[in-house]
Design an enzyme around this catalytic site. Structure first.
Site, PDB file in Angstrom:
ATOM      1  N   GLU A 208      30.412  40.626 -15.753  1.00 36.01           N
ATOM      2  CA  GLU A 208      29.193  41.129 -15.096  1.00 36.01           C
ATOM      3  C   GLU A 208      28.742  40.024 -14.156  1.00 36.01           C
ATOM      4  O   GLU A 208      28.160  39.025 -14.591  1.00 36.01           O
ATOM      5  CB  GLU A 208      28.111  41.422 -16.156  1.00 36.01           C
ATOM      6  CG  GLU A 208      28.459  42.535 -17.125  1.00 36.01           C
ATOM      7  CD  GLU A 208      28.304  43.928 -16.503  1.00 36.01           C
ATOM      8  OE1 GLU A 208      27.580  44.067 -15.501  1.00 36.01           O
ATOM      9  OE2 GLU A 208      28.918  44.869 -17.027  1.00 36.01           O
ATOM     10  N   CYS A 242      20.052  39.344 -10.890  1.00 36.51           N
ATOM     11  CA  CYS A 242      21.344  39.667 -10.270  1.00 36.51           C
ATOM     12  C   CYS A 242      21.259  40.879  -9.359  1.00 36.51           C
ATOM     13  O   CYS A 242      21.960  40.962  -8.360  1.00 36.51           O
ATOM     14  CB  CYS A 242      22.400  39.901 -11.342  1.00 36.51           C
ATOM     15  SG  CYS A 242      21.975  41.228 -12.468  1.00 36.51           S
TER      16      CYS A 242
HETATM   17  P1  NAD Z   1      26.749  30.761 -14.389  1.00 39.88           P
HETATM   18  O1  NAD Z   1      27.946  31.505 -13.969  1.00 39.88           O
HETATM   19  O2  NAD Z   1      26.510  29.398 -13.826  1.00 39.88           O
HETATM   20  O3  NAD Z   1      26.682  30.588 -15.980  1.00 39.88           O
HETATM   21  C1  NAD Z   1      26.868  31.665 -16.869  1.00 39.88           C
HETATM   22  C2  NAD Z   1      27.410  31.150 -18.181  1.00 39.88           C
HETATM   23  O4  NAD Z   1      28.664  30.527 -17.953  1.00 39.88           O
HETATM   24  C3  NAD Z   1      26.530  30.142 -18.877  1.00 39.88           C
HETATM   25  O5  NAD Z   1      26.504  30.431 -20.262  1.00 39.88           O
HETATM   26  C4  NAD Z   1      27.221  28.804 -18.598  1.00 39.88           C
HETATM   27  O6  NAD Z   1      27.062  27.889 -19.660  1.00 39.88           O
HETATM   28  C5  NAD Z   1      28.679  29.209 -18.467  1.00 39.88           C
HETATM   29  N1  NAD Z   1      29.386  28.347 -17.518  1.00 39.88           N
HETATM   30  C6  NAD Z   1      28.901  27.805 -16.367  1.00 39.88           C
HETATM   31  N2  NAD Z   1      29.857  27.096 -15.733  1.00 39.88           N
HETATM   32  C7  NAD Z   1      30.978  27.199 -16.477  1.00 39.88           C
HETATM   33  C8  NAD Z   1      32.307  26.679 -16.357  1.00 39.88           C
HETATM   34  N3  NAD Z   1      32.664  25.912 -15.326  1.00 39.88           N
HETATM   35  N4  NAD Z   1      33.209  26.979 -17.320  1.00 39.88           N
HETATM   36  C9  NAD Z   1      32.879  27.768 -18.357  1.00 39.88           C
HETATM   37  N5  NAD Z   1      31.618  28.259 -18.545  1.00 39.88           N
HETATM   38  C10 NAD Z   1      30.681  27.998 -17.623  1.00 39.88           C
HETATM   39  O7  NAD Z   1      25.531  31.734 -14.052  1.00 39.88           O
HETATM   40  P2  NAD Z   1      23.994  31.453 -14.174  1.00 39.88           P
HETATM   41  O8  NAD Z   1      23.599  30.441 -13.151  1.00 39.88           O
HETATM   42  O9  NAD Z   1      23.613  31.185 -15.584  1.00 39.88           O
HETATM   43  O10 NAD Z   1      23.392  32.892 -13.775  1.00 39.88           O
HETATM   44  C11 NAD Z   1      23.245  33.290 -12.464  1.00 39.88           C
HETATM   45  C12 NAD Z   1      24.411  34.132 -11.971  1.00 39.88           C
HETATM   46  O11 NAD Z   1      24.673  35.201 -12.873  1.00 39.88           O
HETATM   47  C13 NAD Z   1      24.119  34.819 -10.643  1.00 39.88           C
HETATM   48  O12 NAD Z   1      25.269  34.781  -9.848  1.00 39.88           O
HETATM   49  C14 NAD Z   1      23.778  36.233 -11.046  1.00 39.88           C
HETATM   50  O13 NAD Z   1      23.975  37.180 -10.024  1.00 39.88           O
HETATM   51  C15 NAD Z   1      24.690  36.450 -12.192  1.00 39.88           C
HETATM   52  N6  NAD Z   1      24.157  37.468 -13.075  1.00 39.88           N
HETATM   53  C16 NAD Z   1      24.816  38.669 -13.170  1.00 39.88           C
HETATM   54  C17 NAD Z   1      24.283  39.669 -13.954  1.00 39.88           C
HETATM   55  C18 NAD Z   1      24.944  41.010 -14.090  1.00 39.88           C
HETATM   56  O14 NAD Z   1      24.561  41.751 -14.986  1.00 39.88           O
HETATM   57  N7  NAD Z   1      25.906  41.374 -13.271  1.00 39.88           N
HETATM   58  C19 NAD Z   1      23.117  39.452 -14.674  1.00 39.88           C
HETATM   59  C20 NAD Z   1      22.502  38.215 -14.541  1.00 39.88           C
HETATM   60  C21 NAD Z   1      23.028  37.236 -13.759  1.00 39.88           C
END
Ligand code: NAD
Length: 464
Positions: A208, A242
């Site tokens: 997602e 998002c």
């Molecule tokens: P992110 O991708 O930075 O982090 C998400 C998760 O991944 C966290 O639990 C984090 O600890 C983990 N993570 C981060 N970097 C990682 C890596 N290098 N290796 C493994 N795990 C890692 O996202 P965020 O900043 O927490 O959230 C914002 C993003 O999420 C935006 O792009 C937003 O659009 C998206 N989002 C999507 C939805 C949806 O339903 N489609 C909902 C909310 C947020």
């Protein structure tokens, strides 16, 4: 230790594979109890993490979870029932069914922006489908992550639901384990890493993700109503949603008029001078200094490339504050038009003909959502049929996700798979094909070896 946890969860899920819908109903009941008994602690943790307004915590985290829970409880029995499918002539006398079976142990990795909703909503689907789950909340919302850990550990045995806290290293370690399903919500960039890191285990995977969701406003729109909905959706959670409108496309004729209406709407919601806006209890903060700094960079880059600041623009790095900002005359090559904004900055573009919008969208990664404010059937149909996005929503922003009968998920760069309601139940289940041969099955010997000309003739006849 983590490996042992996953093995215990797999064994637990295997034993509970035969559970009735009553038992699954009860697991969801436990989740409901957790949410209702600890509402105020949840709201406090969210406020601690990024000053999330109390009303927004209730309306965007707790209420939609309770709705999702009750919908699953109401429909569980129906969803779990095996479904008979029809039989082709060739298999005359046999019976075929599909039956959803649980997958096992699922890993749910969530982001910080709706840290409760985006952790618990997939968990509801996972439990409804009869699985156990390890949940990994975001380290960027530490108070909420800690609270989720405490609450889920209190209400569930770790074989069924466990919380593992930590950042990217923890996720990387978890992805080495033999989960049956990985459900990731986060950025497209990290989504790619998750796909790569999980590949050796070959789990089922749901992504997602994010991206840039456009909002289109044409001359036939109810401008006042459109402004109310767009400004609410863009600045809710300080733009860290998002499915927030990422940028606006306004038809040339109404462009100036609509900007005035947007500005007036912003003042109505958050105040008419800088101090009033900054001290508004209806406006959240940016999650941390890193993201505040990132947004400052987007803003400076846009302004350096001759964007005009209609309103806002103030950034306070100490308070992680970015004022609600409207930008006009934005150069489409600047960062603000090429990265997901994920903050309270709204760039506004102009268009003459709807075809321009179609080309603009199709030249870029597929968005999670496209919003359209219009009463022109031709324009609505054109965007709906000629572009691709997770959701297409007409004359409202974001509320479509409150309909549990609709799938929620992206396409292409905005995601893989979907959930909510039945779609979540399906995502966390394996749809097993069941075939029961009848007495006419004996006739199949007509095609078994040794082969001869008669059998070839028969096959040709069957091929029609
Ligand atoms: P992110 O991708 O930075 O982090 C998400 C998760 O991944 C966290 O639990 C984090 O600890 C983990 N993570 C981060 N970097 C990682 C890596 N290098 N290796 C493994 N795990 C890692 O996202 P965020 O900043 O927490 O959230 C914002 C993003 O999420 C935006 O792009 C937003 O659009 C998206 N989002 C999507 C939805 C949806 O339903 N489609 C909902 C909310 C947020």
């Amino acid at each position: 230790m983590l490996e042992q946890l996953v093995l215990r969860q797999k064994s637990f899920a295997q034993h509970s594979r035969t559970e009735s819908w009553h038992q699954r109903f009860d697991h969801l009941e436990v989740l409901e109890k957790l949410l209702t008994e600890h509402q105020s602690e949840i709201c406090k943790a969210l406020h601690h993490d990024f000053k999330k307004p109390h009303l927004e915590s209730l309306s965007t985290e707790i209420m939609p979870l309770l709705k999702e829970l009750r919908f699953a409880q109401k429909n569980l029995k129906k969803w779990m029932k095996p479904k008979r499918v029809s039989t082709p002539f060739l298999l005359f006398g046999s019976k075929s069914y599909t039956r959803y079976e649980s997958l096992g142990s699922c890993l749910i990795i969530s982001p910080w922006n709706y840290p409760v909703y985006l952790t618990i909503a997939p968990l509801i689907s996972a439990l409804a489908a009869g699985n156990s789950a390890v949940v990994k909340p975001s380290e960027y919302a530490p108070h909420t992550s800690r609270l989720l850990h405490a609450l889920l550990s209190k209400y569930f045995k770790s074989e069924q639901v466990a919380v593992v806290e930590g950042g990217p290293e923890t996720t990387t370690a978890l992805l080495k384990l033999p989960f049956d399903h990985v459900f990731f919500t986060g950025s497209t960039e990290v989504g790619r890493i998750i796909m790569q890191q999980s590949a050796p285990q070959l789990p089922r995977l749901t992504l997602e993700l994010g991206g840039k969701s456009p909002t289109i406003v044409d001359t036939t729109a109810d401008l006042k109503l459109a402004a109310q909905k767009i400004i609410w959706a863009k600045f809710l959670n300080a733009g860290q949603t998002c499915i927030a409108p990422d940028y606006l496309f306004v038809q040339e004729h109404i462009h100036q008029e609509f900007i005035h209406i947007l500005k007036a709407q912003l003042e109505e919601y958050y105040g008419s001078n800088k101090n009033e806006v900054k001290s508004s209890h209806s406006f959240a903060r940016i999650i941390n200094a890193k993201h505040t700094y990132r947004l400052k960079g987007l803003l400076e880059d846009a302004l350096a490339n001759r964007a005009s600041l209609i309103v806002g623009g103030e950034v306070d790095l100490e308070q992680n504050y970015v004022a609600p900002t409207l930008l006009d005359d934005v150069d489409v090559h600047t960062k603000v038009m090429n990265e997901e904004i994920f903050g309270p900055i709204l760039p506004i573009l102009k268009f003459k003909e709807i075809t321009e919008v179609v080309h603009f969208i199709n030249d870029r990664p597929k968005p999670l959502t496209i919003y359209m404010y219009s009463h022109a059937r031709h324009n609505i149909q054109k965007i709906m049929k000629e572009t691709s996005s997770g959701t297409f929503s007409v004359n409202d922003s974001m509320v479509s996700m409150m309909n549990p009968n609709l799938p929620f998920g992206g396409v292409g760069a905005s995601g893989l798979g979907s959930y909510h309601g039945l779609y979540g139940f399906e995502t966390f289940s394996h749809k097993k094909a069941i075939f029961m041969q009848g007495p006419f099955g004996r006739l199949m010997k007509l095609i078994y070896p040794p082969y001869n000309a008669k059998k070839v003739d028969l096959i040709k006849k069957l091929m029609g």
